[in-house]
Design a protein around this motif. Structure first.
Motif: not given
Length: 372
Positions: A160-176
């Motif tokens: 899942x992160x291999x897909x989400x991580x293709x956008x700015x890391x800021x988006x993942x950071x919010x849920x991380x």
């Protein structure tokens, strides 16, 4: 957005999010769908069960119902989570994971990447995108299905992160911090009551969890932390400062590491607590100005005579906090590694695309030896 196809709805049980992975790929948006109801009461034991054609989650809208597949040949396994009123869920399969990856990839492509520049300019993730991330269940990726999460395995989380991580890391950071270090301490070592109280709200994104370990004088040497928690009646009185705490400005709770045994200077003197962000005695420093990662917020968190109820001691036992921290960090490092790989793939794809499209001297610059 998750869509259920051909499902029976039975009153009295709570729906499982993972059963919502029957997604119609032809649906081109993440907007809520209309619920086409054939009947409101069904008996899944009947062979000609009426069904909802499509049922759009989020989960809170289908509380107190159980989503049961019509096909009697589908396999079920007993759920190992807590308080699952349905008693069983669909087992995980490759098709389910493929659909999840596809859905995240489309969300990244259609919603996140087009908003990267806006996030970089404003240092904020738009509220509508945050709401969509909640609706998609991204805040509950690792939380048990029994309390509203997706309960991904480590391998599935990486995919899942291999897909989400293709956008700015800021988006993942919010849920991380909520899917990782902020919630996993409660999941791994929390009491039954702590899990019941906090995990459902974390799974929906109602609460954002932050992990408060690092201090001004305690980074890699985490066991040397100086924040104290002194027992006083039915509360612990917490004093100290935490630094670089991700999502602290948005947090609803903190998983806090503090020293409960001042005589023990090492790891054995550290305990873990769940601290409500609105507790008197908590204040916040200014947001850190970082090079990059705008939209991902970190700051100091200061505890001054902050009273934390004894019942919020994770696991109900002192001296286990450092072990809890190491367990969640070990898992988190795999999560972060997958994000690093995804970011590298994105940069390589962008660079290659530019090299093929940009022309100089009558040909793409990719044909020049220096670029190659």
């Amino acid at each position: 957005l998750y869509v259920l196809e051909r499902v029976a709805v039975v009153d009295g049980c709570e729906a499982s999010r993972k059963q919502a992975f029957r997604i119609e790929e032809r649906l081109g948006s993440h907007r809520p769908l209309t619920l086409h109801q054939r009947t409101a009461s069904v008996n899944p034991a009947q062979s000609n069960v009426p069904y909802f054609d499509y049922l759009a989650l989020p989960l809170p809208k289908v509380r107190n119902r159980c989503v049961a597949p019509i096909d009697p040949g589908l396999q079920f396994v007993k759920h190992r989570g807590i308080n699952n009123p349905c008693g069983a869920i669909m087992i995980r399969d490759q098709e389910t994971i493929n659909i999840l990856q596809s859905n995240i990839a489309r969300f990244v492509r259609e919603r996140l990447i087009p908003n990267e520049e806006l996030v970089a300019e404003t240092d904020e993730i738009p509220a509508d995108i945050v709401a969509e991330m909640k609706t998609m269940g991204l805040f509950g990726l690792t939380i048990p299905e029994a309390v509203g999460g997706l309960e991904l395995t480590m391998e599935e989380e990486v995919l899942a992160m291999l897909e989400l991580g293709r956008a700015s890391p800021a988006f993942r950071s919010l849920i991380g911090t909520t899917v990782g270090i902020g919630s996993q301490g409660i999941l791994f070592d929390g009491t039954h009551a702590q899990k019941e109280k906090y995990l459902p709200r974390l799974a929906t994104g109602e609460l954002i969890a932050s992990f408060a370990l690092t201090e001004p004088g305690s980074g890699s040497d985490a066991a040397s932390l100086r924040t104290t928690a002194v027992l006083d009646g039915h509360d612990y009185v917490v004093n100290g400062t935490k630094r670089f705490i991700t999502n602290a400005p948005q947090a609803g709770i903190f998983t806090l590491m503090a020293r409960t045994n001042p005589a023990e200077k090492g790891a054995a003197g550290i305990s873990a607590f769940i601290v409500d962000a609105g507790t008197p005695g908590i204040s916040f420093g200014k947001r850190d100005k970082k090079m990059g990662q705008r939209g991902a917020h970190t700051c100091d968190v200061i505890f001054e005579n902050c009273r934390v109820p004894v019942v919020n001691l994770i696991g109900g036992v002192e001296g286990r906090g450092f072990k809890t921290a190491m367990k969640v960090l070990d898992k988190g490092r795999i999560h972060i590694a997958s994000i690093c790989v995804a970011v590298a793939e994105r940069m390589l794809d962008d660079a290659l695309r530019y090299a093929m499209e940009r022309k100089q001297f009558g040909k793409p610059i990719a044909e020049f030896q220096l670029v190659q």
